[in-house]
Write a protein that holds these residues in place. Structure first.
Motif, PDB file in Angstrom:
ATOM      1  N   LEU A   1      41.332  35.032  36.061  1.00 35.66           N
ATOM      2  CA  LEU A   1      40.665  35.416  34.832  1.00 35.66           C
ATOM      3  C   LEU A   1      40.910  36.791  34.412  1.00 35.66           C
ATOM      4  O   LEU A   1      41.395  37.412  33.530  1.00 35.66           O
ATOM      5  N   VAL A   2      40.268  37.604  35.519  1.00 38.42           N
ATOM      6  CA  VAL A   2      40.564  39.008  35.100  1.00 38.42           C
ATOM      7  C   VAL A   2      41.918  39.547  34.983  1.00 38.42           C
ATOM      8  O   VAL A   2      42.354  40.249  34.021  1.00 38.42           O
ATOM      9  N   LEU A   3      42.913  38.907  35.876  1.00 35.33           N
ATOM     10  CA  LEU A   3      44.339  39.491  36.062  1.00 35.33           C
ATOM     11  C   LEU A   3      45.023  38.973  34.840  1.00 35.33           C
ATOM     12  O   LEU A   3      46.201  39.286  34.551  1.00 35.33           O
ATOM     13  N   ALA A   4      44.528  38.097  34.080  1.00 35.08           N
ATOM     14  CA  ALA A   4      45.088  37.356  32.872  1.00 35.08           C
ATOM     15  C   ALA A   4      45.245  38.511  31.659  1.00 35.08           C
ATOM     16  O   ALA A   4      45.996  38.537  30.567  1.00 35.08           O
ATOM     17  N   PHE A   5      44.370  39.472  31.867  1.00 34.76           N
ATOM     18  CA  PHE A   5      44.213  40.438  30.873  1.00 34.76           C
ATOM     19  C   PHE A   5      45.583  41.627  31.060  1.00 34.76           C
ATOM     20  O   PHE A   5      45.666  41.925  32.152  1.00 34.76           O
ATOM     21  N   PRO A   6      46.236  41.798  30.066  1.00 38.16           N
ATOM     22  CA  PRO A   6      47.405  42.758  30.079  1.00 38.16           C
ATOM     23  C   PRO A   6      46.856  43.905  30.713  1.00 38.16           C
ATOM     24  O   PRO A   6      45.690  44.441  30.470  1.00 38.16           O
ATOM     25  N   GLU A   7      47.606  44.593  31.555  1.00 35.73           N
ATOM     26  CA  GLU A   7      47.693  46.244  32.235  1.00 35.73           C
ATOM     27  C   GLU A   7      46.389  46.148  33.102  1.00 35.73           C
ATOM     28  O   GLU A   7      45.659  46.960  33.305  1.00 35.73           O
ATOM     29  N   THR A   8      45.759  45.039  33.532  1.00 34.58           N
ATOM     30  CA  THR A   8      44.962  44.751  34.521  1.00 34.58           C
ATOM     31  C   THR A   8      45.418  44.580  35.960  1.00 34.58           C
ATOM     32  O   THR A   8      46.396  43.662  36.085  1.00 34.58           O
ATOM     33  N   GLU A   9      44.906  45.154  37.082  1.00 34.35           N
ATOM     34  CA  GLU A   9      45.341  44.964  38.235  1.00 34.35           C
ATOM     35  C   GLU A   9      44.245  45.306  39.392  1.00 34.35           C
ATOM     36  O   GLU A   9      43.185  45.663  38.794  1.00 34.35           O
ATOM     37  N   THR A  10      44.419  44.569  40.488  1.00 36.12           N
ATOM     38  CA  THR A  10      43.442  45.088  41.583  1.00 36.12           C
ATOM     39  C   THR A  10      43.638  46.374  41.985  1.00 36.12           C
ATOM     40  O   THR A  10      44.556  47.036  41.981  1.00 36.12           O
ATOM     41  N   GLY A  11      42.518  47.002  42.490  1.00 35.48           N
ATOM     42  CA  GLY A  11      42.471  48.307  42.978  1.00 35.48           C
ATOM     43  C   GLY A  11      41.092  48.636  43.813  1.00 35.48           C
ATOM     44  O   GLY A  11      40.762  47.490  44.288  1.00 35.48           O
ATOM     45  N   THR A  12      40.882  49.686  44.212  1.00 31.06           N
ATOM     46  CA  THR A  12      39.513  50.192  44.595  1.00 31.06           C
ATOM     47  C   THR A  12      38.850  51.320  43.840  1.00 31.06           C
ATOM     48  O   THR A  12      39.326  52.037  43.152  1.00 31.06           O
ATOM     49  N   THR A  13      37.500  50.872  44.025  1.00 33.82           N
ATOM     50  CA  THR A  13      36.559  51.826  43.437  1.00 33.82           C
ATOM     51  C   THR A  13      35.513  52.360  44.412  1.00 33.82           C
ATOM     52  O   THR A  13      34.644  51.186  44.707  1.00 33.82           O
ATOM     53  N   HIS A  14      35.418  53.545  44.589  1.00 31.64           N
ATOM     54  CA  HIS A  14      34.309  53.936  45.515  1.00 31.64           C
ATOM     55  C   HIS A  14      34.526  53.149  46.732  1.00 31.64           C
ATOM     56  O   HIS A  14      33.250  52.968  47.527  1.00 31.64           O
ATOM     57  N   GLY A  15      35.822  52.940  47.288  1.00 32.82           N
ATOM     58  CA  GLY A  15      35.909  52.019  48.408  1.00 32.82           C
ATOM     59  C   GLY A  15      35.827  50.669  48.474  1.00 32.82           C
ATOM     60  O   GLY A  15      36.015  49.984  49.376  1.00 32.82           O
ATOM     61  N   TRP A  16      35.420  50.200  47.371  1.00 36.82           N
ATOM     62  CA  TRP A  16      35.093  48.657  47.305  1.00 36.82           C
ATOM     63  C   TRP A  16      36.506  48.159  46.446  1.00 36.82           C
ATOM     64  O   TRP A  16      36.978  48.944  45.373  1.00 36.82           O
ATOM     65  N   PRO A  17      36.888  46.877  46.806  1.00 34.87           N
ATOM     66  CA  PRO A  17      37.955  46.154  45.845  1.00 34.87           C
ATOM     67  C   PRO A  17      37.236  45.878  44.739  1.00 34.87           C
ATOM     68  O   PRO A  17      36.247  45.577  44.274  1.00 34.87           O
TER      69      PRO A  17
END
Length: 112
Positions: A9-25
């Motif tokens: 669902l999340v990655l279906a939005f354009p310009e969305t990717e996996t990453g980390t924030t404050h060390g969390w996926p």
């Protein structure tokens, strides 16, 4: 909803990717924090319109919506994947996504 379904669902939005924030996926849209799955309680972090909106959601559906001290003071609610309405979640995520991505991206995606 499963974590895999959330990922899709999340990655279906354009310009969305996996990453980390404050060390969390996490997931990012246009390089900015979008959401993340909290494995400690199988909840997704969702921005809402206001703290009042968050409180209303928690009161109406306490089995789905909750908050931890970390998110108090922010217009964020935690939604349990097992019970969240996928249609509600997609709509809430879309509102957040529209605030993060450049206008050219949102216009191309929504046809506005």
């Amino acid at each position: 909803m499963t974590p895999a379904e959330l990922h899709t669902l999340v990655l279906a939005f354009p310009e969305t990717e996996t990453g980390t924030t404050h060390g969390w996926p996490s997931f990012k849209a246009a390089g900015k924090f979008f959401t993340r799955l909290r494995p400690e309680d199988d909840s997704v972090v969702v921005y809402v319109d206001s703290e009042d909106h968050r409180d209303m959601l928690m009161e109406a559906e306490p089995e789905t919506f909750h908050v931890t001290d970390h998110y108090r003071g922010y217009p964020i609610v935690l939604a349990r994947l097992a019970t969240v309405d996928p249609v509600w979640l997609r709509g809430a995520l879309e509102k957040r996504w529209l605030k993060l991505v450049p206008k050219r991206v949102s216009k191309a995606s929504t046809g506005a």
